[in-house]
Scaffold this motif. Structure first.
Motif, PDB file in Angstrom:
ATOM      1  N   GLN A 154       0.839  -1.215   0.000  1.00  0.00           N
ATOM      2  CA  GLN A 154       0.000   0.000   0.000  1.00  0.00           C
ATOM      3  C   GLN A 154       0.871   1.262   0.000  1.00  0.00           C
ATOM      4  OE1 GLN A 154      -2.086  -1.582   3.443  1.00  0.00           O
ATOM      5  NE2 GLN A 154      -4.029  -1.472   2.333  1.00  0.00           N
ATOM      6  N   LEU A 155       2.011   1.193   0.700  1.00  0.00           N
ATOM      7  CA  LEU A 155       2.941   2.333   0.671  1.00  0.00           C
ATOM      8  C   LEU A 155       3.516   2.525  -0.730  1.00  0.00           C
ATOM      9  CD1 LEU A 155       4.977   1.967   4.003  1.00  0.00           C
ATOM     10  CD2 LEU A 155       2.982   3.419   3.545  1.00  0.00           C
ATOM     11  N   SER A 156       3.678   1.400  -1.471  1.00  0.00           N
ATOM     12  CA  SER A 156       4.263   1.499  -2.815  1.00  0.00           C
ATOM     13  C   SER A 156       3.376   2.343  -3.735  1.00  0.00           C
ATOM     14  CB  SER A 156       4.503   0.106  -3.405  1.00  0.00           C
ATOM     15  OG  SER A 156       3.313  -0.440  -3.937  1.00  0.00           O
ATOM     16  N   ALA A 157       2.050   2.293  -3.489  1.00  0.00           N
ATOM     17  CA  ALA A 157       1.132   3.085  -4.311  1.00  0.00           C
ATOM     18  C   ALA A 157       1.277   4.587  -4.024  1.00  0.00           C
ATOM     19  CB  ALA A 157      -0.310   2.629  -4.085  1.00  0.00           C
ATOM     20  N   ILE A 158       1.783   4.912  -2.837  1.00  0.00           N
ATOM     21  CA  ILE A 158       2.077   6.329  -2.527  1.00  0.00           C
ATOM     22  C   ILE A 158       3.424   6.709  -3.153  1.00  0.00           C
ATOM     23  CG2 ILE A 158       2.416   8.043  -0.701  1.00  0.00           C
ATOM     24  CD1 ILE A 158       0.696   6.285   1.141  1.00  0.00           C
ATOM     25  N   ALA A 159       4.434   5.852  -2.971  1.00  0.00           N
ATOM     26  CA  ALA A 159       5.760   6.126  -3.549  1.00  0.00           C
ATOM     27  C   ALA A 159       5.662   6.284  -5.066  1.00  0.00           C
ATOM     28  CB  ALA A 159       6.727   5.002  -3.189  1.00  0.00           C
ATOM     29  N   ARG A 160       4.782   5.498  -5.691  1.00  0.00           N
ATOM     30  CA  ARG A 160       4.561   5.565  -7.139  1.00  0.00           C
ATOM     31  C   ARG A 160       4.216   6.978  -7.595  1.00  0.00           C
ATOM     32  NH1 ARG A 160      -0.644   3.870  -7.610  1.00  0.00           N
ATOM     33  NH2 ARG A 160      -1.125   6.012  -8.208  1.00  0.00           N
ATOM     34  N   GLN A 161       3.486   7.705  -6.733  1.00  0.00           N
ATOM     35  CA  GLN A 161       3.084   9.069  -7.099  1.00  0.00           C
ATOM     36  C   GLN A 161       4.235  10.069  -6.976  1.00  0.00           C
ATOM     37  OE1 GLN A 161      -0.914  10.100  -5.522  1.00  0.00           O
ATOM     38  NE2 GLN A 161      -0.935   7.998  -4.781  1.00  0.00           N
ATOM     39  N   GLY A 162       5.348   9.623  -6.366  1.00  0.00           N
ATOM     40  CA  GLY A 162       6.541  10.461  -6.307  1.00  0.00           C
ATOM     41  C   GLY A 162       7.460  10.192  -7.488  1.00  0.00           C
ATOM     42  N   SER A 163       7.606   8.910  -7.825  1.00  0.00           N
ATOM     43  CA  SER A 163       8.408   8.492  -8.976  1.00  0.00           C
ATOM     44  C   SER A 163       7.955   7.074  -9.291  1.00  0.00           C
ATOM     45  CB  SER A 163       9.892   8.512  -8.595  1.00  0.00           C
ATOM     46  OG  SER A 163      10.660   7.834  -9.572  1.00  0.00           O
TER      47      SER A 163
END
Ligand code: ADE
Length: 421
Positions: A154-163
């Motif tokens: 779930q955190l990866s979906a937030i990191a995805r929005q950074g890069s």
């Protein structure tokens, strides 16, 4: 909020790896949410050799969010940083540190300001996916500071929005970024296919290739490809879905010949799609092409692949050898064909896991000068040797995912002032 005279500083330090895609991400279907047009698969690189360390801190005495990258203050105003900060603050929980007498209620996180310091243990400008490790580390460390309940996927979906590729750095080993179907991007996230112990024979050698000019940024390159390439649709719809299934199978079975064929052909197709973009994008240079030739000739001579190569949006080569013995042999070939400039010493020319150099029987520059041509390279473009085409080599391996560094000695911010140490 509590604590002595509101002077407290609470902080978390974490370390996050970089990753290299073996089935490439190229092309977005949503530019703001960073949603890709195909799944991708990567290998996480050992954070002992390539990683980002980030300290995040919070204090009622901070009057704005601030960030330092490699010691220099940078702006956090960019949309991608802001997306990550907003998404994490929205999920923040109550935090209590009884020892320090600090209590933060989840609503407080909206008003409290952050100080962030980040350090890449490799040159940020070398084109080694520093933003992937960087954004993953930012999200992971903030999630720990604010006590988020979300798991790494779930955190990866937030990191995805950074890069985009940052989402794959939330796990070690082999990782798939599932493109997802939802318009809001909630199912565009990373999952671990296998951990770093699953296939620990593999050795990775990165050639950092000297670049003369600045490359096209991935963001604008992808946009141009999606708008102008006639091949990208075929790649995303027909080629990649099959390769993803085959690559997952190759990884699960530790089938190196299939792994190598898929990784090499996918890298080549990515660069073909760049060439099919109008105006065309060239990420590889003559040195990159000579490295491909070196690996291809050797693989052909052996009758079965010994080494896979993959190139991202730049000229650097990432080579994956099937085992240590092959890696030592690869390093000999690379040092013979791509010797350093005369003023460079071996210790700074081959960095990372130096035991591969030992296995190759190379102790000093005399040993490098004593290397001889291997049979398969005779009369090839590899005979045109010129020193200094490779800046240096990094020896590494598949590695683990993000970790919190509990020992305060790793912190990049002062625990009293919250400013860079
Ligand atoms: N871009 C490159 N490296 C970074 C880092 N460590 N943190 C945030 N952004 C980055």
């Amino acid at each position: 909020m509590g604590g002595d005279a509101e002077k407290w500083v609470l902080m978390v330090t974490a370390r996050t790896p970089t990753n290299i895609a073996v089935i490439k991400y190229w092309g977005k279907r949503d530019e703001t949410l960073i949603l890709p047009i195909n799944d991708s698969i990567s290998v996480t690189l050992d954070p002992n050799h390539l990683c980002t360390t980030t300290t995040v801190s919070v204090s009622p005495s901070f009057d704005q969010d601030r960030m330092w990258l490699n010691g220099k203050e940078i702006s956090l105003q960019g949309g991608r940083f802001q997306s990550c900060l907003r998404e994490i603050r929205a999920r923040a929980q109550d935090v209590e540190d009884k020892k320090k007498g600090i209590k933060i209620n989840k609503e407080d996180w909206q008003k409290l300001n952050l100080h962030i310091a980040s350090y890449n243990n490799f040159p940020t400008a070398a084109g080694l996916a520093s933003s992937a490790a960087g954004l993953a580390c930012l999200v992971f460390s903030l999630a720990k500071l604010m006590n988020l309940k979300e798991d790494n996927s779930q955190l990866s979906a937030i990191a995805r929005q950074g890069s985009g590729s940052a989402c794959r750095s939330l796990y070690g080993g082999f990782v798939k970024w599932c493109m997802g179907k939802e318009e809001n991007g909630s199912d565009s996230l990373a999952v671990q296919l296998a951990d770093e112990k699953h296939w620990d024979d593999l050795v990775i050698i990165i050639a950092v290739v000297s670049a003369r000019q600045k490359e096209t940024s991935s963001t604008s390159g992808m946009r141009d490809t999606v708008v102008t390439s006639a091949l990208i649709d075929h790649r995303a719809k027909e080629v990649v879905p099959k390769r993803i299934v085959e690559m997952e199978d190759a990884i699960q079975k530790k089938d190196f010949p299939s792994f190598a064929r898929l990784a090499c052909t996918d890298s080549n197709q990515f660069h073909a799609v760049c060439l099919d973009t109008y105006p065309p994008i060239f990420y590889m240079n003559d040195t990159s092409h000579r490295i491909i030739s070196c690996v291809e000739k050797w693989n052909r001579a052996e009758g079965t692949p010994q080494v896979a190569y993959t190139f991202d949006a730049g000229p650097n080569a990432v080579m994956i050898a099937r085992d240590r013995k092959t890696a030592a042999s690869l390093l000999q070939r690379l040092l013979y064909n791509f010797p350093p400039q005369s003023d460079v010493d071996l210790d700074s020319y081959v960095i990372g896991d130096k035991s591969i150099l030992q296995d190759a029987g190379i102790k000093d520059m005399k040993d490098v000068e004593g290397l001889t041509a291997t049979p398969e390279v005779k009369d090839s473009i590899l005979s045109e040797k010129s020193k200094g085409d490779v800046s240096y080599f990094i020896c590494t391996r598949p590695g683990g995912g993000p970790v919190v560094l509990a020992d305060e000695s790793h912190a990049l911010l002062d625990s009293v002032t919250g400013l860079p140490k």
